[in-house]
Design a protein around this motif. Structure first.
Motif, PDB file in Angstrom:
ATOM      1  N   PHE A 241       0.293  -1.045  -0.163  1.00 39.77           N
ATOM      2  CA  PHE A 241      -0.280   0.364   0.066  1.00 39.77           C
ATOM      3  C   PHE A 241       1.006   1.673  -0.495  1.00 39.77           C
ATOM      4  O   PHE A 241       0.022   1.876   0.410  1.00 39.77           O
ATOM      5  N   ALA A 242       2.250   0.664   0.181  1.00 37.48           N
ATOM      6  CA  ALA A 242       3.248   2.785  -0.055  1.00 37.48           C
ATOM      7  C   ALA A 242       2.999   3.065  -1.814  1.00 37.48           C
ATOM      8  O   ALA A 242       3.212   2.614  -2.589  1.00 37.48           O
ATOM      9  N   ALA A 243       2.942   4.223  -1.644  1.00 35.65           N
ATOM     10  CA  ALA A 243       2.691   4.300  -2.617  1.00 35.65           C
ATOM     11  C   ALA A 243       4.580   5.473  -2.730  1.00 35.65           C
ATOM     12  O   ALA A 243       4.262   5.031  -4.508  1.00 35.65           O
ATOM     13  N   GLU A 244       5.461   4.963  -1.609  1.00 39.11           N
ATOM     14  CA  GLU A 244       6.949   5.521  -2.341  1.00 39.11           C
ATOM     15  C   GLU A 244       7.667   4.096  -1.181  1.00 39.11           C
ATOM     16  O   GLU A 244       7.198   4.343  -0.200  1.00 39.11           O
ATOM     17  N   LYS A 245       8.049   3.556  -2.452  1.00 39.72           N
ATOM     18  CA  LYS A 245       9.566   3.011  -1.777  1.00 39.72           C
ATOM     19  C   LYS A 245      11.059   2.956  -1.765  1.00 39.72           C
ATOM     20  O   LYS A 245      11.529   3.281  -2.881  1.00 39.72           O
ATOM     21  N   LEU A 246      11.527   3.642  -0.601  1.00 38.24           N
ATOM     22  CA  LEU A 246      12.500   4.384  -0.603  1.00 38.24           C
ATOM     23  C   LEU A 246      13.733   3.615   0.379  1.00 38.24           C
ATOM     24  O   LEU A 246      13.827   2.974   1.353  1.00 38.24           O
ATOM     25  N   VAL A 247      14.779   2.972  -0.489  1.00 40.71           N
ATOM     26  CA  VAL A 247      16.351   2.840  -0.335  1.00 40.71           C
ATOM     27  C   VAL A 247      16.984   3.099  -0.106  1.00 40.71           C
ATOM     28  O   VAL A 247      17.579   4.141  -1.211  1.00 40.71           O
ATOM     29  N   VAL A 248      18.135   3.796   1.127  1.00 40.41           N
ATOM     30  CA  VAL A 248      19.512   4.754   1.752  1.00 40.41           C
ATOM     31  C   VAL A 248      19.910   3.894   1.318  1.00 40.41           C
ATOM     32  O   VAL A 248      20.542   3.070   2.899  1.00 40.41           O
ATOM     33  N   ASP A 249      20.817   3.254   0.397  1.00 41.66           N
ATOM     34  CA  ASP A 249      22.097   2.289   0.399  1.00 41.66           C
ATOM     35  C   ASP A 249      23.076   3.221   0.551  1.00 41.66           C
ATOM     36  O   ASP A 249      23.986   4.173  -0.254  1.00 41.66           O
ATOM     37  N   SER A 250      24.026   2.575   1.254  1.00 41.41           N
ATOM     38  CA  SER A 250      25.707   2.810   2.209  1.00 41.41           C
ATOM     39  C   SER A 250      26.806   2.543   1.601  1.00 41.41           C
ATOM     40  O   SER A 250      27.877   2.307   2.023  1.00 41.41           O
ATOM     41  N   GLY A 251      26.143   1.684   0.020  1.00 40.24           N
ATOM     42  CA  GLY A 251      27.456   1.662  -0.714  1.00 40.24           C
ATOM     43  C   GLY A 251      27.547  -0.440  -0.780  1.00 40.24           C
ATOM     44  O   GLY A 251      28.964  -1.293  -1.248  1.00 40.24           O
ATOM     45  N   SER A 252      26.326  -0.960  -1.523  1.00 39.13           N
ATOM     46  CA  SER A 252      26.276  -2.559  -0.991  1.00 39.13           C
ATOM     47  C   SER A 252      26.989  -3.430  -2.287  1.00 39.13           C
ATOM     48  O   SER A 252      26.948  -1.570  -3.481  1.00 39.13           O
ATOM     49  N   ASP A 253      27.669  -4.087  -2.187  1.00 39.31           N
ATOM     50  CA  ASP A 253      28.223  -4.853  -3.295  1.00 39.31           C
ATOM     51  C   ASP A 253      27.507  -6.136  -4.386  1.00 39.31           C
ATOM     52  O   ASP A 253      28.331  -6.680  -4.467  1.00 39.31           O
ATOM     53  N   ASP A 254      26.773  -6.297  -3.575  1.00 40.43           N
ATOM     54  CA  ASP A 254      26.118  -7.986  -3.934  1.00 40.43           C
ATOM     55  C   ASP A 254      24.524  -7.672  -4.481  1.00 40.43           C
ATOM     56  O   ASP A 254      23.627  -8.942  -4.391  1.00 40.43           O
ATOM     57  N   GLY A 255      24.633  -6.938  -4.853  1.00 38.84           N
ATOM     58  CA  GLY A 255      23.151  -6.355  -5.620  1.00 38.84           C
ATOM     59  C   GLY A 255      21.978  -5.717  -5.150  1.00 38.84           C
ATOM     60  O   GLY A 255      20.591  -6.223  -6.001  1.00 38.84           O
ATOM     61  N   THR A 256      22.135  -5.445  -3.665  1.00 36.68           N
ATOM     62  CA  THR A 256      20.618  -4.667  -2.971  1.00 36.68           C
ATOM     63  C   THR A 256      19.991  -3.753  -3.765  1.00 36.68           C
ATOM     64  O   THR A 256      19.274  -4.117  -3.707  1.00 36.68           O
ATOM     65  N   VAL A 257      20.867  -3.250  -4.979  1.00 38.61           N
ATOM     66  CA  VAL A 257      20.583  -2.125  -5.438  1.00 38.61           C
ATOM     67  C   VAL A 257      18.905  -2.104  -6.946  1.00 38.61           C
ATOM     68  O   VAL A 257      18.762  -2.342  -6.810  1.00 38.61           O
ATOM     69  N   ALA A 258      20.186  -3.433  -7.108  1.00 37.22           N
ATOM     70  CA  ALA A 258      19.464  -3.483  -8.600  1.00 37.22           C
ATOM     71  C   ALA A 258      18.392  -4.520  -7.738  1.00 37.22           C
ATOM     72  O   ALA A 258      16.930  -4.589  -9.157  1.00 37.22           O
TER      73      ALA A 258
END
Length: 271
Positions: free
Chosen positions: A28-45
């Protein structure tokens, strides 16, 4: 499913194994925000593939990182989850029913109940693991995270409602993960103590261990969860003792702060 003007905010570092489950649990969230601090394992994608907008921010500490995330949210109401947490279907249904009225009112925040999965199954008796109340839903103009590097809390004034259904927390996949987390959290807490000039009281150390164990094992009913409960109580007591030993070392041997930071950084534990 209709969405609500609310942002789900998650801070991450190498959470590829769990971030999708977390994001997908809040339909139900209109926005989903991830604040990432430098992941190198595919988290961002993975986060982007599951509908999240990803913002990079070098690690600031838990409280400051959450406050930064608040500034990046598109909506005034914010739901905060860690990547290893997710909403239960019962809580999703309860929120969809109650949130519109709550968000239209003057409440500064809301309390959620957290249920912990430990060693592959939920804890049944240990009190902090079967209904721990945490403030995780808030209006960004009425609440703010403390600036603590670790063990941060949401600060607000006024009455906050409580949701009945729980959200779930998969607490450390293995004991190895838990011990690494203990090292990381202890280091962050000790740095906070060092900045504040907290007195060193090593004479308390033996009593701290004993009291922490008794509190968790007996007062918080960990003993009813068998050996899993014993392990939780022992880990909590060891953490309480180790923090004080490490802080003693920091005050007696100041170069150890930088040397330990280098070692933790090498293993990705400095954030």
């Amino acid at each position: 499913m209709p969405t609500l003007p609310l942002t789900l905010a998650v801070i991450t570092f190498n959470e590829a194994d769990s971030i999708a489950r977390c994001l997908d649990s809040v339909p139900f969230a209109a926005e989903k925000l991830v604040v990432d601090s430098g992941s190198d394992d595919g988290t961002v994608a993975i986060a982007q593939a599951h509908g999240a907008r990803v913002v990079h921010q070098d690690w600031l500490g838990f409280g400051p990182q959450r406050n930064f995330a608040t500034t990046q949210c598109a909506h005034e109401w914010i739901l905060v989850l860690d990547a290893d947490e997710f909403l239960s279907p019962a809580l999703v249904a309860e929120m969809e029913r109650l949130l519109p009225a709550m968000m239209a009112g003057e409440a500064p925040a809301a309390w959620l109940r957290r249920r912990t999965v430990y060693m592959g199954r939920p804890m049944r008796w240990y009190r902090p693991a079967v209904g721990e109340k945490l403030a995780r839903l808030y209006h960004r103009d009425r609440a703010r995270w403390s600036d603590a590097r670790v063990h941060e809390s949401l600060r607000f004034t006024g009455r906050a409602p409580t949701f009945d259904a729980p959200f779930d927390h998969v607490n450390n996949p293995t004991l190895v993960h838990k011990q690494l987390k203990v090292l990381r959290y202890a280091e962050l807490k000790c740095r906070d103590w060092l900045e504040k000039g907290k007195p060193v009281r090593m004479w308390q150390a033996p009593f701290v261990y004993l009291l922490a164990f008794v509190k968790d094992y007996f007062a918080r009913l960990a003993f009813l969860d068998g050996w899993r409960g014993f392990m939780i109580a022992q880990t909590a007591a060891s953490y309480a003792l180790y923090k004080r030993m490490r802080y003693y070392e920091m005050t007696r041997n100041p170069p150890s702060v930088a040397r330990a930071g280098t070692m933790l950084s090498r293993h990705g534990l400095d954030r």
